[in-house]
Write a protein that holds these residues in place. Structure first.
Motif, short mmCIF file in Angstrom:
data_model
loop_
_atom_site.label_atom_id
_atom_site.label_comp_id
_atom_site.label_asym_id
_atom_site.label_seq_id
_atom_site.Cartn_x
_atom_site.Cartn_y
_atom_site.Cartn_z
N GLU A 27 47.37 47.00 -3.52
CA GLU A 27 47.37 48.06 -2.53
C GLU A 27 48.67 48.83 -2.67
O GLU A 27 49.74 48.29 -2.40
CB GLU A 27 47.22 47.49 -1.11
CG GLU A 27 45.86 46.90 -0.85
CD GLU A 27 45.60 46.62 0.61
OE1 GLU A 27 46.45 46.98 1.46
OE2 GLU A 27 44.54 46.06 0.91
N LYS B 243 37.36 59.95 8.42
CA LYS B 243 37.17 58.57 7.96
C LYS B 243 38.54 57.91 7.83
O LYS B 243 39.54 58.58 7.61
CB LYS B 243 36.51 58.53 6.59
CG LYS B 243 35.18 59.20 6.49
CD LYS B 243 34.70 59.21 5.05
CE LYS B 243 33.52 60.13 4.90
NZ LYS B 243 33.12 60.29 3.52
N SER C 226 38.67 55.16 5.66
CA SER C 226 38.58 54.61 4.31
C SER C 226 37.61 55.47 3.50
O SER C 226 36.48 55.69 3.92
CB SER C 226 38.09 53.16 4.36
OG SER C 226 38.06 52.60 3.07
N ILE C 227 38.09 55.95 2.37
CA ILE C 227 37.31 56.88 1.55
C ILE C 227 36.96 56.18 0.25
O ILE C 227 37.86 55.75 -0.49
CB ILE C 227 38.10 58.18 1.27
CG1 ILE C 227 38.42 58.91 2.57
CG2 ILE C 227 37.35 59.09 0.32
CD1 ILE C 227 39.72 58.54 3.17
N PRO C 228 35.67 56.03 -0.05
CA PRO C 228 35.32 55.44 -1.34
C PRO C 228 35.61 56.42 -2.47
O PRO C 228 35.28 57.59 -2.38
CB PRO C 228 33.82 55.16 -1.21
CG PRO C 228 33.34 56.07 -0.14
CD PRO C 228 34.51 56.34 0.76
N GLU D 118 33.68 51.47 -7.90
CA GLU D 118 34.29 51.96 -6.67
C GLU D 118 35.66 51.35 -6.41
O GLU D 118 35.91 50.20 -6.73
CB GLU D 118 33.36 51.65 -5.49
CG GLU D 118 33.82 52.19 -4.18
CD GLU D 118 32.80 51.97 -3.06
OE1 GLU D 118 33.24 51.64 -1.95
OE2 GLU D 118 31.59 52.12 -3.30
N MET D 119 36.54 52.16 -5.85
CA MET D 119 37.80 51.69 -5.27
C MET D 119 37.97 52.43 -3.95
O MET D 119 37.16 53.29 -3.62
CB MET D 119 38.99 51.88 -6.22
CG MET D 119 39.43 53.31 -6.44
SD MET D 119 41.00 53.49 -7.32
CE MET D 119 40.73 52.60 -8.80
N GLN D 120 38.98 52.11 -3.17
CA GLN D 120 39.14 52.69 -1.85
C GLN D 120 40.48 53.42 -1.72
O GLN D 120 41.49 52.97 -2.25
CB GLN D 120 39.09 51.61 -0.77
CG GLN D 120 37.76 50.90 -0.64
CD GLN D 120 36.67 51.81 -0.12
OE1 GLN D 120 36.86 52.53 0.84
NE2 GLN D 120 35.52 51.77 -0.76
N LYS E 161 42.64 54.41 1.51
CA LYS E 161 42.73 54.22 2.96
C LYS E 161 43.72 55.23 3.53
O LYS E 161 44.76 55.49 2.94
CB LYS E 161 43.22 52.82 3.29
CG LYS E 161 42.26 51.72 2.92
CD LYS E 161 42.86 50.38 3.31
CE LYS E 161 41.99 49.23 2.89
NZ LYS E 161 42.63 47.93 3.23
N THR F 179 48.77 57.41 2.80
CA THR F 179 47.60 56.77 2.22
C THR F 179 47.95 55.43 1.58
O THR F 179 49.11 55.15 1.30
CB THR F 179 46.98 57.66 1.14
OG1 THR F 179 47.91 57.82 0.07
CG2 THR F 179 46.56 59.00 1.70
N TYR G 1 38.17 58.06 -10.87
CA TYR G 1 37.61 57.79 -9.55
C TYR G 1 37.89 58.97 -8.62
O TYR G 1 39.04 59.40 -8.50
CB TYR G 1 38.22 56.51 -8.97
CG TYR G 1 37.82 55.25 -9.70
CD1 TYR G 1 36.88 54.39 -9.17
CD2 TYR G 1 38.39 54.92 -10.93
CE1 TYR G 1 36.51 53.23 -9.83
CE2 TYR G 1 38.03 53.76 -11.60
CZ TYR G 1 37.09 52.92 -11.04
OH TYR G 1 36.73 51.77 -11.69
#
Length: 152
Positions: free
Chosen positions: A59, A101, A103-105, A113-115, A117, A129, A142
């Motif tokens: 993260e 949102k 959390s954005i995919p 996929e990753m996130q 936040k 972020t 991504y």
């Protein structure tokens, strides 16, 4: 006897419908439309992040980007110096904004996929972020998007 039964049933039905009442209501429909202007926000481009094969989840918080740039994580091999390592989203407004949102995919062209936040979905001036790189991430570009609003 049967004849009298049918006559009394018909008489009862006729008497019931003669005494019926009807209620009604008038309904008002309403819609309020607001037309939103546009904000100009900087896009986030984290550049190219090279990680080791079979990496652990990481993260990367926007507060730590400069520390991360110094390869704080063992599974990061390099960060592209041309990327926006700040991790901040700035829209040029010194007032409260809200994101739709938290959390954005971020989806790759292969569907991996990753996130991304958002540390807070309502902020004054800029969003901070956290980029979540999953364990054993697959190579790819991504991308994802979300909406920021400013109500005044």
């Amino acid at each position: 006897m049967r004849k009298y039964f049918l006559l009394s049933a018909v008489a009862l039905l006729a008497a019931t419908s003669a005494n019926a009442t009807t209620d009604y209501a008038e309904v008002t429909a309403k819609a309020t439309i607001e037309v939103a202007g546009t904000l100009e926000c900087d896009d986030l481009d984290f550049g190219t992040i090279v990680v080791k094969q079979n990496n652990e989840e990481m993260e990367l918080e926007s507060n730590d980007w400069w520390a991360n740039h110094n390869l704080k994580f063992n599974d990061i091999i390099s960060l592209d110096a041309d990327g926006d390592f700040s991790g901040y989203i700035y829209c040029g407004i010194d007032d409260y904004m809200r994101a739709d949102k938290s959390s954005i995919p971020l989806i790759s062209e292969n569907g991996d996929e990753m996130q991304l936040k958002l540390n807070d979905i309502e902020v004054n001036e800029m969003f901070l972020t956290t980029l979540v790189i999953p364990a054993k991430v697959k190579a790819g570009t991504y991308t994802g998007s979300f909406t920021i609003t400013h109500t005044y």
